[in-house]
Scaffold this active site. Structure first.
Site, PDB file in Angstrom:
ATOM      1  N   HIS A  64       7.327   5.514  -5.371  1.00 26.41           N
ATOM      2  CA  HIS A  64       8.761   5.375  -5.618  1.00 26.41           C
ATOM      3  C   HIS A  64       9.294   4.235  -4.740  1.00 26.41           C
ATOM      4  O   HIS A  64       8.995   4.192  -3.541  1.00 26.41           O
ATOM      5  CB  HIS A  64       9.496   6.681  -5.294  1.00 26.41           C
ATOM      6  CG  HIS A  64      10.959   6.586  -5.579  1.00 26.41           C
ATOM      7  ND1 HIS A  64      11.462   6.625  -6.858  1.00 26.41           N
ATOM      8  CD2 HIS A  64      12.021   6.384  -4.759  1.00 26.41           C
ATOM      9  CE1 HIS A  64      12.779   6.472  -6.816  1.00 26.41           C
ATOM     10  NE2 HIS A  64      13.135   6.323  -5.558  1.00 26.41           N
ATOM     11  N   ILE A  80       9.211  10.811 -17.967  1.00 21.80           N
ATOM     12  CA  ILE A  80       9.189  12.022 -17.134  1.00 21.80           C
ATOM     13  C   ILE A  80       7.993  12.890 -17.559  1.00 21.80           C
ATOM     14  O   ILE A  80       7.692  13.011 -18.751  1.00 21.80           O
ATOM     15  CB  ILE A  80      10.516  12.812 -17.347  1.00 21.80           C
ATOM     16  CG1 ILE A  80      11.703  12.001 -16.820  1.00 21.80           C
ATOM     17  CG2 ILE A  80      10.463  14.208 -16.732  1.00 21.80           C
ATOM     18  CD1 ILE A  80      11.889  11.997 -15.318  1.00 21.80           C
ATOM     19  N   LEU A  81       7.317  13.474 -16.580  1.00 17.39           N
ATOM     20  CA  LEU A  81       6.184  14.359 -16.904  1.00 17.39           C
ATOM     21  C   LEU A  81       6.692  15.771 -17.180  1.00 17.39           C
ATOM     22  O   LEU A  81       7.649  16.233 -16.570  1.00 17.39           O
ATOM     23  CB  LEU A  81       5.194  14.418 -15.737  1.00 17.39           C
ATOM     24  CG  LEU A  81       4.422  13.153 -15.410  1.00 17.39           C
ATOM     25  CD1 LEU A  81       3.416  13.444 -14.300  1.00 17.39           C
ATOM     26  CD2 LEU A  81       3.702  12.583 -16.626  1.00 17.39           C
ATOM     27  N   ASN A 132       2.746   9.637  -7.069  1.00 19.63           N
ATOM     28  CA  ASN A 132       3.732   8.681  -7.585  1.00 19.63           C
ATOM     29  C   ASN A 132       4.112   7.690  -6.491  1.00 19.63           C
ATOM     30  O   ASN A 132       4.143   8.036  -5.317  1.00 19.63           O
ATOM     31  CB  ASN A 132       4.990   9.432  -8.046  1.00 19.63           C
ATOM     32  CG  ASN A 132       6.044   8.503  -8.619  1.00 19.63           C
ATOM     33  OD1 ASN A 132       5.743   7.617  -9.438  1.00 19.63           O
ATOM     34  ND2 ASN A 132       7.291   8.676  -8.207  1.00 19.63           N
ATOM     35  N   GLY A 143       2.518  -3.655 -14.118  1.00 22.50           N
ATOM     36  CA  GLY A 143       1.277  -3.161 -13.517  1.00 22.50           C
ATOM     37  C   GLY A 143       0.856  -3.840 -12.233  1.00 22.50           C
ATOM     38  O   GLY A 143      -0.339  -3.890 -11.930  1.00 22.50           O
ATOM     39  N   THR A 144       1.828  -4.306 -11.428  1.00 26.75           N
ATOM     40  CA  THR A 144       1.409  -4.903 -10.150  1.00 26.75           C
ATOM     41  C   THR A 144       0.834  -3.839  -9.205  1.00 26.75           C
ATOM     42  O   THR A 144      -0.053  -4.136  -8.416  1.00 26.75           O
ATOM     43  CB  THR A 144       2.563  -5.652  -9.448  1.00 26.75           C
ATOM     44  OG1 THR A 144       3.599  -4.730  -9.117  1.00 26.75           O
ATOM     45  CG2 THR A 144       3.111  -6.769 -10.311  1.00 26.75           C
ATOM     46  N   ASN A 145       1.335  -2.616  -9.300  1.00 32.34           N
ATOM     47  CA  ASN A 145       0.752  -1.545  -8.471  1.00 32.34           C
ATOM     48  C   ASN A 145      -0.641  -1.184  -8.955  1.00 32.34           C
ATOM     49  O   ASN A 145      -1.525  -0.875  -8.153  1.00 32.34           O
ATOM     50  CB  ASN A 145       1.663  -0.317  -8.455  1.00 32.34           C
ATOM     51  CG  ASN A 145       2.782  -0.466  -7.449  1.00 32.34           C
ATOM     52  OD1 ASN A 145       2.550  -0.378  -6.243  1.00 32.34           O
ATOM     53  ND2 ASN A 145       3.987  -0.749  -7.927  1.00 32.34           N
ATOM     54  N   MET A 194       7.233   5.273 -16.556  1.00 31.10           N
ATOM     55  CA  MET A 194       8.669   5.494 -16.726  1.00 31.10           C
ATOM     56  C   MET A 194       9.021   6.675 -17.640  1.00 31.10           C
ATOM     57  O   MET A 194      10.175   6.823 -18.025  1.00 31.10           O
ATOM     58  CB  MET A 194       9.334   4.207 -17.236  1.00 31.10           C
ATOM     59  CG  MET A 194       9.222   3.051 -16.270  1.00 31.10           C
ATOM     60  SD  MET A 194       9.860   3.437 -14.615  1.00 31.10           S
ATOM     61  CE  MET A 194       9.536   1.901 -13.756  1.00 31.10           C
TER      62      MET A 194
END
Ligand code: GAR
Length: 208
Positions: A110, A93-94, A108, A12-14, A91
């Site tokens: 990337h 897929i939606l 998102n 969770g750094t983002n 991680m």
């Protein structure tokens, strides 16, 4: 004020970069109201709790079919009244239902310069392993909208990062985060919250 819901799976750094940006006023007109994790042990959940943000956990494996999982995640996001959904190291897929219900409202991050080093199998450290294997001299990160093509949605922001002698996948991952991801993800969310992103087909225009 837009409701920002952040989806996470790991450290969770983002997410932290988004929280810090909200606190310092680099994200205006939006607030993180909920963090949803695919992993009950994700450190990202602690980051959310420490900042008084609601948390939820939803795991693919708790549903018999992918369709049921897709439906449940869609309902959860609707019940949370998400205006914008941020995939910050998510991680799983939606599914179609989530993507269609929130068209051009899912962002998102990337860890490469799309359309290089993206698509199925390109996630986390694997991306940086492939970048070093291929020997490119420049990589970076991309913030983009999510559509039904894996890593194929309209690009919002990109930032380049140079490869350096002696880089390992771990060293490069950290540099891409520090120099690119933690900057462009909050910037993209701020642009969205202030209605500054116009989507025209496959591309975006950033409004002044
Ligand atoms: C980040 O590097 C993010 O770009 C990447 O996973 C990491 C999560 O780190 N996401 C993907 O590879 C998605 N395809 P974080 O949990 O510390 O933010």
């Amino acid at each position: 004020m837009k409701n920002i819901v952040v989806l996470v799976s790991g450290g969770g750094t983002n997410l932290q970069a988004l929280i810090d940006a909200q606190h310092s006023g680099r994200i205006t007109n939006g607030a993180i109201t909920c963090v949803i994790s695919s992993n009950p042990n994700a450190y990202a959940l602690e980051r959310a709790s420490k900042n008084g943000i609601d948390t939820e956990v939803i795991r693919r494996r708790d549903f018999a079919t992918f369709e049921e999982y897709d439906e449940a995640l869609t309902e959860l996001l609707k019940s949370r009244q998400a205006d914008v959904i941020v995939l910050a190291g998510f991680m799983t897929i939606l599914g179609k239902k989530v993507i269609q219900s929130f068209e051009n409202r899912i962002i998102n991050i990337h860890p490469a310069l799309i359309p290089s080093f993206c698509g199925e199998g390109f996630y986390g450290l694997h991306v940086h392993e492939e970048v070093l294997r291929r020997g490119v001299k420049v990589t970076g990160a991309t913030a983009h909208f999510v559509n039904e093509i894996c890593d194929g949605g309209p690009i919002i922001l990109q930032k380049a990062v140079e490869i350096q002698k002696g880089d390992t996948p771990e060293i490069l991952q950290r540099r891409v985060m520090e120099q690119a991801e933690w900057n462009i993800l909050p910037q993209a969310v701020n642009l969205f919250c202030n209605d500054k992103i116009k989507v025209i087909g496959d591309v975006t225009e950033i409004l002044e």
